[in-house]
Scaffold this motif. Structure first.
Motif, PDB file in Angstrom:
ATOM      1  N   GLU A 215       0.792  -1.224   0.000  1.00  0.00           N
ATOM      2  CA  GLU A 215       0.000   0.000   0.000  1.00  0.00           C
ATOM      3  C   GLU A 215       0.829   1.281   0.000  1.00  0.00           C
ATOM      4  N   SER A 216       2.016   1.256   0.591  1.00  0.00           N
ATOM      5  CA  SER A 216       2.858   2.455   0.528  1.00  0.00           C
ATOM      6  C   SER A 216       3.150   2.837  -0.919  1.00  0.00           C
ATOM      7  N   GLN A 217       3.269   1.843  -1.783  1.00  0.00           N
ATOM      8  CA  GLN A 217       3.524   2.139  -3.194  1.00  0.00           C
ATOM      9  C   GLN A 217       2.354   2.867  -3.837  1.00  0.00           C
ATOM     10  N   LEU A 218       1.130   2.459  -3.483  1.00  0.00           N
ATOM     11  CA  LEU A 218      -0.057   3.093  -4.050  1.00  0.00           C
ATOM     12  C   LEU A 218      -0.256   4.493  -3.486  1.00  0.00           C
ATOM     13  N   ILE A 219       0.136   4.703  -2.232  1.00  0.00           N
ATOM     14  CA  ILE A 219       0.082   6.042  -1.651  1.00  0.00           C
ATOM     15  C   ILE A 219       1.048   6.962  -2.386  1.00  0.00           C
ATOM     16  N   LEU A 220       2.283   6.504  -2.576  1.00  0.00           N
ATOM     17  CA  LEU A 220       3.310   7.350  -3.169  1.00  0.00           C
ATOM     18  C   LEU A 220       3.079   7.610  -4.660  1.00  0.00           C
ATOM     19  N   SER A 221       2.449   6.666  -5.346  1.00  0.00           N
ATOM     20  CA  SER A 221       2.159   6.877  -6.770  1.00  0.00           C
ATOM     21  C   SER A 221       0.996   7.840  -6.970  1.00  0.00           C
ATOM     22  N   GLY A 222       0.190   8.024  -5.916  1.00  0.00           N
ATOM     23  CA  GLY A 222      -0.999   8.860  -6.023  1.00  0.00           C
ATOM     24  C   GLY A 222      -2.240   8.096  -6.418  1.00  0.00           C
ATOM     25  N   SER A 223      -2.102   6.806  -6.710  1.00  0.00           N
ATOM     26  CA  SER A 223      -3.254   5.990  -7.098  1.00  0.00           C
ATOM     27  C   SER A 223      -4.248   5.861  -5.949  1.00  0.00           C
ATOM     28  N   ARG A 224      -3.739   5.460  -4.792  1.00  0.00           N
ATOM     29  CA  ARG A 224      -4.555   5.268  -3.580  1.00  0.00           C
ATOM     30  C   ARG A 224      -5.741   4.331  -3.820  1.00  0.00           C
ATOM     31  N   ASP A 225      -5.576   3.385  -4.726  1.00  0.00           N
ATOM     32  CA  ASP A 225      -6.643   2.437  -5.055  1.00  0.00           C
ATOM     33  C   ASP A 225      -6.155   1.022  -4.783  1.00  0.00           C
ATOM     34  N   VAL A 226      -6.483   0.519  -3.593  1.00  0.00           N
ATOM     35  CA  VAL A 226      -6.026  -0.807  -3.184  1.00  0.00           C
ATOM     36  C   VAL A 226      -7.123  -1.856  -3.337  1.00  0.00           C
ATOM     37  N   GLU A 282      -2.343  15.089   4.299  1.00  0.00           N
ATOM     38  CA  GLU A 282      -1.989  16.045   3.249  1.00  0.00           C
ATOM     39  C   GLU A 282      -2.772  17.348   3.428  1.00  0.00           C
ATOM     40  N   GLU A 283      -4.055  17.216   3.755  1.00  0.00           N
ATOM     41  CA  GLU A 283      -4.885  18.408   3.971  1.00  0.00           C
ATOM     42  C   GLU A 283      -4.419  19.179   5.200  1.00  0.00           C
ATOM     43  N   ALA A 284      -4.030  18.468   6.234  1.00  0.00           N
ATOM     44  CA  ALA A 284      -3.640  19.123   7.487  1.00  0.00           C
ATOM     45  C   ALA A 284      -2.302  19.844   7.380  1.00  0.00           C
ATOM     46  N   THR A 285      -1.406  19.328   6.524  1.00  0.00           N
ATOM     47  CA  THR A 285      -0.048  19.868   6.447  1.00  0.00           C
ATOM     48  C   THR A 285       0.235  20.676   5.188  1.00  0.00           C
ATOM     49  N   GLY A 286      -0.582  20.485   4.154  1.00  0.00           N
ATOM     50  CA  GLY A 286      -0.300  21.115   2.874  1.00  0.00           C
ATOM     51  C   GLY A 286       0.797  20.417   2.092  1.00  0.00           C
ATOM     52  N   LEU A 287       1.234  19.250   2.567  1.00  0.00           N
ATOM     53  CA  LEU A 287       2.295  18.499   1.900  1.00  0.00           C
ATOM     54  C   LEU A 287       1.697  17.503   0.913  1.00  0.00           C
ATOM     55  N   GLU A 288       2.449  17.193  -0.124  1.00  0.00           N
ATOM     56  CA  GLU A 288       2.043  16.167  -1.099  1.00  0.00           C
ATOM     57  C   GLU A 288       2.891  14.927  -0.853  1.00  0.00           C
ATOM     58  N   ILE A 289       2.237  13.834  -0.458  1.00  0.00           N
ATOM     59  CA  ILE A 289       2.960  12.604  -0.123  1.00  0.00           C
ATOM     60  C   ILE A 289       2.985  11.710  -1.355  1.00  0.00           C
ATOM     61  N   ARG A 290       3.872  12.063  -2.279  1.00  0.00           N
ATOM     62  CA  ARG A 290       4.001  11.323  -3.533  1.00  0.00           C
ATOM     63  C   ARG A 290       5.467  11.267  -3.941  1.00  0.00           C
ATOM     64  N   ALA A 291       5.770  10.306  -4.776  1.00  0.00           N
ATOM     65  CA  ALA A 291       7.124  10.180  -5.309  1.00  0.00           C
ATOM     66  C   ALA A 291       7.037   9.501  -6.668  1.00  0.00           C
ATOM     67  N   PRO A 292       7.916   9.854  -7.597  1.00  0.00           N
ATOM     68  CA  PRO A 292       7.863   9.241  -8.937  1.00  0.00           C
ATOM     69  C   PRO A 292       8.348   7.795  -8.915  1.00  0.00           C
ATOM     70  N   GLY A 293       7.867   7.040  -9.898  1.00  0.00           N
ATOM     71  CA  GLY A 293       8.389   5.696 -10.100  1.00  0.00           C
ATOM     72  C   GLY A 293       7.629   4.577  -9.416  1.00  0.00           C
ATOM     73  N   PHE A 294       6.552   4.898  -8.704  1.00  0.00           N
ATOM     74  CA  PHE A 294       5.782   3.867  -8.017  1.00  0.00           C
ATOM     75  C   PHE A 294       4.551   3.483  -8.838  1.00  0.00           C
ATOM     76  N   PRO A 295       4.094   2.236  -8.742  1.00  0.00           N
ATOM     77  CA  PRO A 295       3.014   1.743  -9.622  1.00  0.00           C
ATOM     78  C   PRO A 295       1.643   2.281  -9.244  1.00  0.00           C
TER      79      PRO A 295
END
Length: 314
Positions: A215-226, A282-295
């Motif tokens: 699931e960390s991979q789906l979070i970082l890719s932005g998919s968030r679809d498990v 992400e909403e609470a901090t204004g940060l984007e929790i994503r990284a390139p290269g994840f499925p």
């Protein structure tokens, strides 16, 4: 063994697919006619109704979204159950409910098994998921060849109901791990750490887990679809809390997890994907929790192999 499968959703459809792929003559049923049509196109037979299926089959498997849905199906099948028939409950459900329904089947001379799965939809799709089975040993031996077509590792957990107890425990742990990973990734981002490096640091550490590896991979890719929605998470962690209350265990983390998931549902929808819990932070901090290269989706890269019984080593 002539087999029926009722419930062709995210998990059930994949388990049924493994049976069809491995040559099992399968009857299928679902309230969604498109799901049935897809399996019929793949070689299954439309079972028509639960009552018709239990009459035609030796074993009928249910994989449904709630204890109430399973109860409705089993109560339709009960008048037609008898010696030689097996009801196999692969849903994640309540111990008391599966025992109530199973004992009703057993009273008619049939057999009953609770055999939920664990390991994610991507492993259900390849027959590499794990399966727990609660039933008497004679019934387990009878259904083991069928279970090994759907899962890689099969554990006989004890009597009817024991598999459901263990399954809600594992789903509670997975949910707790998801929420701690959301916090860990967000704190690392706030601290200026590269998230791809963070992912690898967790992977090679004592903090890694199955949930992180998937699931960390789906979070970082932005998919968030498990392929697992918040309403299903709430059902499972609620069943775990119910079990704790029944046995008078004063839990502290579990009620907080339930409240956090409830907040996620209020923000993103009752049936939002569970990995969207990261978006609260992400909403609470204004940060984007994503990284390139994840499925964007999980794919099981292990080759499909015939399953086997796992025996406890201690």
């Amino acid at each position: 063994m002539k087999t029926g499968f009722i419930g062709l959703g995210n998990v059930g459809g994949k388990l049924a697919g493994s049976l069809i792929r491995n040559g099992t003559g399968l009857m299928v049923h679902d309230l969604n006619p498109d799901f049935v049509a897809a399996k019929v196109a793949g070689g299954a037979v439309d079972g028509g109704s639960p009552a018709a299926m239990i009459q035609a089959c030796d074993a009928v498997i249910t994989c449904l979204p709630s204890p109430a849905a399973s109860a409705a199906v089993v109560e339709e099948m009960l008048p037609h159950m008898g010696p030689g028939k097996i009801w196999m409950e692969m849903s994640t459900t309540d111990e008391a409910e599966v025992k109530r329904l199973g004992e009703a089947a057993i009273a008619r001379g049939a057999a009953a098994v609770d055999c939920p799965v664990s390991g994610g939809c991507h492993r259900a799709d390849t027959g590499n998921i794990s399966i727990y089975a609660g039933c008497d040993r004679a019934t387990f031996d009878r259904i083991l060849p069928l279970l090994t077509l759907m899962g890689r590792r099969v554990l006989h957990t004890g009597p009817l109901g024991s598999a459901s107890v263990l399954k809600v425990m594992t789903n509670y742990l997975a949910t707790a791990n998801l929420l701690t990973l959301c916090e860990a990734l967000t704190v690392m981002k706030a601290a200026g750490m590269d998230l791809a490096t963070t992912f690898e640091a967790i992977s090679v550490s004592s903090g890694t887990s199955f949930v992180h590896e998937t699931e960390s991979q789906l979070i970082l890719s932005g998919s968030r679809d498990v392929n697992f929605t918040m309403d299903l998470v709430q059902k499972d962690i609620g069943l775990f809390q119910k079990l704790a209350d029944l046995h008078h265990v004063p839990l502290e983390i579990s009620p907080l997890i339930i409240e956090m998931m409830r907040d996620g549902q209020k923000r993103f929808g009752e049936r939002a994907q569970s990995d969207r819990m990261i978006e609260r932070l992400e909403e609470a901090t204004g940060l984007e929790i994503r990284a390139p290269g994840f499925p964007l989706e999980l794919i099981d890269t292990e080759p499909e192999e015939r399953g086997y019984e796992v025996t406890p080593t201690h």
